[in-house]
Write a protein that holds these residues in place. Structure first.
Motif, short mmCIF file in Angstrom:
data_model
loop_
_atom_site.label_atom_id
_atom_site.label_comp_id
_atom_site.label_asym_id
_atom_site.label_seq_id
_atom_site.Cartn_x
_atom_site.Cartn_y
_atom_site.Cartn_z
N LYS A 382 0.82 -1.21 0.00
CA LYS A 382 0.00 0.00 0.00
C LYS A 382 0.85 1.27 0.00
O LYS A 382 0.32 2.37 0.07
N GLU A 383 2.18 1.12 -0.09
CA GLU A 383 3.07 2.27 -0.01
C GLU A 383 3.96 2.45 -1.24
O GLU A 383 4.11 3.56 -1.75
N LEU A 384 4.56 1.36 -1.70
CA LEU A 384 5.67 1.49 -2.64
C LEU A 384 5.28 2.04 -4.00
O LEU A 384 6.15 2.50 -4.75
N GLY A 385 4.01 2.00 -4.33
CA GLY A 385 3.59 2.45 -5.64
C GLY A 385 3.43 3.95 -5.78
O GLY A 385 3.09 4.45 -6.86
N ASP A 386 3.67 4.71 -4.71
CA ASP A 386 3.45 6.16 -4.72
C ASP A 386 4.72 6.87 -4.29
O ASP A 386 4.93 7.14 -3.10
N PRO A 387 5.62 7.20 -5.24
CA PRO A 387 6.90 7.84 -4.87
C PRO A 387 6.73 9.16 -4.13
O PRO A 387 7.54 9.48 -3.25
N ALA A 388 5.70 9.93 -4.47
CA ALA A 388 5.52 11.23 -3.81
C ALA A 388 5.26 11.06 -2.33
O ALA A 388 5.76 11.84 -1.50
N THR A 389 4.49 10.05 -1.96
CA THR A 389 4.23 9.78 -0.55
C THR A 389 5.47 9.19 0.13
O THR A 389 5.81 9.57 1.25
N LEU A 390 6.14 8.29 -0.56
CA LEU A 390 7.34 7.67 0.00
C LEU A 390 8.40 8.70 0.34
O LEU A 390 9.15 8.55 1.31
N ALA A 391 8.50 9.74 -0.47
CA ALA A 391 9.55 10.74 -0.27
C ALA A 391 9.48 11.37 1.11
O ALA A 391 10.51 11.79 1.65
N LYS A 392 8.28 11.43 1.70
CA LYS A 392 8.11 12.05 3.01
C LYS A 392 7.92 11.01 4.12
O LYS A 392 7.42 11.33 5.20
N GLN A 393 8.31 9.77 3.83
CA GLN A 393 8.33 8.73 4.84
C GLN A 393 9.78 8.33 5.10
O GLN A 393 10.66 8.51 4.26
N ASP A 394 10.03 7.79 6.28
CA ASP A 394 11.38 7.35 6.61
C ASP A 394 11.85 6.30 5.61
O ASP A 394 11.10 5.38 5.25
N HIS A 395 13.09 6.42 5.16
CA HIS A 395 13.62 5.44 4.22
C HIS A 395 15.14 5.37 4.31
O HIS A 395 15.78 6.28 4.84
N ASP A 396 15.68 4.26 3.80
CA ASP A 396 17.12 4.02 3.86
C ASP A 396 17.66 3.66 2.48
O ASP A 396 17.00 2.95 1.71
N TYR A 397 18.88 4.13 2.22
CA TYR A 397 19.61 3.73 1.03
C TYR A 397 20.87 2.96 1.46
O TYR A 397 21.44 3.24 2.52
N PHE A 398 21.29 2.02 0.65
CA PHE A 398 22.54 1.29 0.88
C PHE A 398 23.37 1.35 -0.39
O PHE A 398 22.83 1.48 -1.49
N ALA A 399 24.69 1.22 -0.23
CA ALA A 399 25.53 1.12 -1.42
C ALA A 399 25.17 -0.14 -2.20
O ALA A 399 25.21 -0.15 -3.43
N SER A 400 24.79 -1.20 -1.47
CA SER A 400 24.41 -2.45 -2.13
C SER A 400 23.41 -3.20 -1.26
O SER A 400 23.67 -3.44 -0.08
N ILE A 401 22.29 -3.57 -1.84
CA ILE A 401 21.30 -4.38 -1.14
C ILE A 401 21.66 -5.86 -1.23
O ILE A 401 21.54 -6.60 -0.26
N ARG A 402 22.12 -6.29 -2.39
CA ARG A 402 22.31 -7.72 -2.63
C ARG A 402 23.76 -8.18 -2.59
O ARG A 402 24.05 -9.36 -2.71
N GLY A 403 24.69 -7.24 -2.41
CA GLY A 403 26.08 -7.62 -2.37
C GLY A 403 26.55 -8.16 -3.71
O GLY A 403 26.05 -7.78 -4.77
N VAL A 404 27.52 -9.06 -3.67
CA VAL A 404 28.02 -9.66 -4.90
C VAL A 404 26.91 -10.46 -5.57
O VAL A 404 26.73 -10.42 -6.78
N GLY A 405 26.14 -11.18 -4.77
CA GLY A 405 24.99 -11.93 -5.28
C GLY A 405 25.39 -13.19 -6.01
O GLY A 405 26.54 -13.39 -6.39
#
Length: 533
Positions: A382-405
């Protein structure tokens, strides 16, 4: 009304009666079908929910449609999920949980499959793919049949592997159609993968697609080449890239599948879309036997999902490829498979999924595709499909989510195709005084442009293999940062919103102590709107 008028009306009525049924039975013209298909391909898909379809095998307690739907599907109504890609098992090649006459139904009840109800469900008239198609129509959700092109879960020599193999008549009866044996394993890929050099395999794959197109009112077909990405015996055994001849065999098969969708689409008077899920590198795909640029150039596919358990390139590269050929592209946001427990946990939070969604959409992705995320009650739907709303919610970025994989089951080695950062505790970067190290992360919001009274608190967090080093220099986009706090090997740096660029942001780390030797183990950029968090 005059007698002449009555005669005219009668003749007109007879003419309409005579022509009407014939016109109704006429197939849609190919030009009109292709125009309709183009329009359908461009529709909004905020989230594509990939369901691997194992509810009848593991979860269902009875044979009713309601029981099938309650586990993963019914709660998706009125969420951001616009499309469901439903896989009717496909573990391994030729095994399905829909009513197939061309393939085989996966009906074994051996071992951990003891609760398998699919045989009883089909006998009771509950065909999972039909149930999904009906649910889609009732809730205005697209339904694609997802076909795993070479699933090798049956390659394991213990656990469910041997059981799955014993349940597969095709592989038991034709071991020469496989790329290896348990005692003669290929250099890459699961030994039980089928060999697409064999015309029988390509013919069966086309027939599986044709049968579904003829018997089910679905919106499209997904060809999942990521489960698992090995297709040709010679290449797998030699450990070398695929040849032009091998790529040509696969492309000709895709042409035939496209023809099937067009014939059946004309008959039913609405298009059947063709989607593929492939690695996110044209070069890696080619060397794996998938000539995706040729497929796009010939307009053989309508949608493309990229990535899986490893990501090779920035999302922008795949977006540009899609723009070149005017097809929508979606990122496969598979779960994190980094091996460090704490690092994996931090990458599987709602905040991390929000950051991934924002990064992908800011790069130009048409929407999102989630794989192996099966809780239909989770907040993300119910959240991920709306970038405008997501922008004002807490969120995290990583250099890599999956690593080498790694591709489950094995695949052509991909590290040489992977310039993207893989930083995580199991793939650290060594720091030394004589050189700086640069790692990028991808931001999805221009925070200074948001209409907000209070800006978010943004913190760049760097982790090291020992107590956080004191003699260290850190720059974000060439602007030097000053650490504020440190704990458990982490250094934290406050970041002003205007310091972040949209999309790629470079973090440069260097040591000022000539005797220091440190390993950089992780990077997280934390965005918090509620300062108490």
């Amino acid at each position: 009304m005059t007698r002449l008028s009555l005669v005219g009306v009668t003749l007109l009525t007879l003419l309409v009666a005579a022509l009407g049924p014939a016109q109704a039975d006429d197939p849609l013209s190919l030009d009109q079908l292709r125009a309709d298909r183009k329009e359908a391909a461009q529709r909004e898909r905020r989230i594509i929910f990939n369901n691997d379809g194992n509810e009848p095998i593991y979860l269902c307690r009875d044979t009713t449609p309601a029981e099938l739907l309650r586990h993963r599907t019914a709660p998706l109504a009125n969420t951001h999920v616009d499309t469901i890609f439903y896989c009717t098992w496909s573990s391994g090649f030729g095994m399905f949980t829909h009513d197939t006459k061309v393939g085989n139904v996966f009906k074994t009840k051996e071992g951990l499959f003891s609760k398998n109800l699919i045989e009883k469900m089909l006998a009771a008239g509950t065909d999972p793919l039909k149930v999904m198609a009906d649910f889609g129509k009732q809730n205005e959700i697209e339904i694609f049949w997802s076909f795993r092109m070479n699933d090798t879960h049956d390659a394991g020599l213990s656990g469910y592997g041997p059981i799955m193999l014993r349940a597969n008549p095709l592989k038991l009866e034709h071991p020469d159609w496989l790329i290896g044996t348990p005692k003669s394993r290929p250099k890459f890929g699961g030994w039980s993968a089928v060999d697409y050099t064999r015309p029988e395999i390509r013919d069966l794959a086309v027939s599986y697609v044709e049968e579904v197109c003829q018997n089910y009112d679905i919106n499209g077909i997904e060809l999942d080449f990521f489960r698992h990405p090995v297709f040709f015996k010679r290449a797998a055994q030699s450990g070398t890239p695929c040849t032009e001849e091998e790529r040509a065999l696969m492309t000709e098969m895709i042409r035939r599948m496209r023809k099937v969708t067009e014939v059946e689409g004309q008959r039913r008077k609405k298009p059947i879309l063709l989607s593929v899920r492939v690695p996110d590198s044209v070069a890696y795909c080619r060397d794996s036997g998938l000539d995706i640029e040729n497929w796009l150039g010939e307009e053989l596919i309508d949608l493309m999902t990229v990535s899986g358990y490893f990501q090779l390139r920035p999302w922008e590269d795949s977006v540009e490829l899609g723009k070149k050929y005017d097809i929508p592209v979606y990122p496969s946001l598979d779960e994190s498979r980094v091996r460090d427990v704490g690092a994996k946990k931090s990458r599987m939070t709602v905040e991390a999924y929000r950051g991934r969604a924002l990064s992908a959409r800011s790069a130009g992705m048409a929407g999102l595709y989630l794989f192996n995320s099966f809780n239909p009650h989770a907040a993300i739907w119910k959240e991920l499909g709306d970038p405008a709303t997501l922008a004002k919610q807490d969120h995290d970025y990583f250099a890599s989510i999956r690593g080498v994989g790694a591709a489950a089951g094995g695949a052509l080695p991909h590290r040489d195709y992977q310039p993207l950062a893989t930083l995580n505790p199991k793939a650290p970067l060594s720091l030394s005084p004589d050189k700086s190290v640069t790692v990028s992360f991808y931001n999805g919001v221009e925070y200074q442009k948001l209409n907000s009274v209070t800006p978010p608190q943004i913190t760049l967090r760097l982790q090291f293999d020992k107590e956080a080093p004191e003699n260290i220099r850190v720059a974000l986009n060439e602007e030097t940062l000053k650490a504020s706090t440190s704990e458990a090997g982490w250094l934290e740096f406050p970041v002003q919103p205007g310091m972040l660029k949209l999309n790629e942001n470079e973090v440069i780390v260097s040591l000022t102590d000539k005797d220091a030797l440190v390993k950089w183990t992780d990077l997280q950029c934390r965005v918090r709107w509620n300062r108490d968090k």
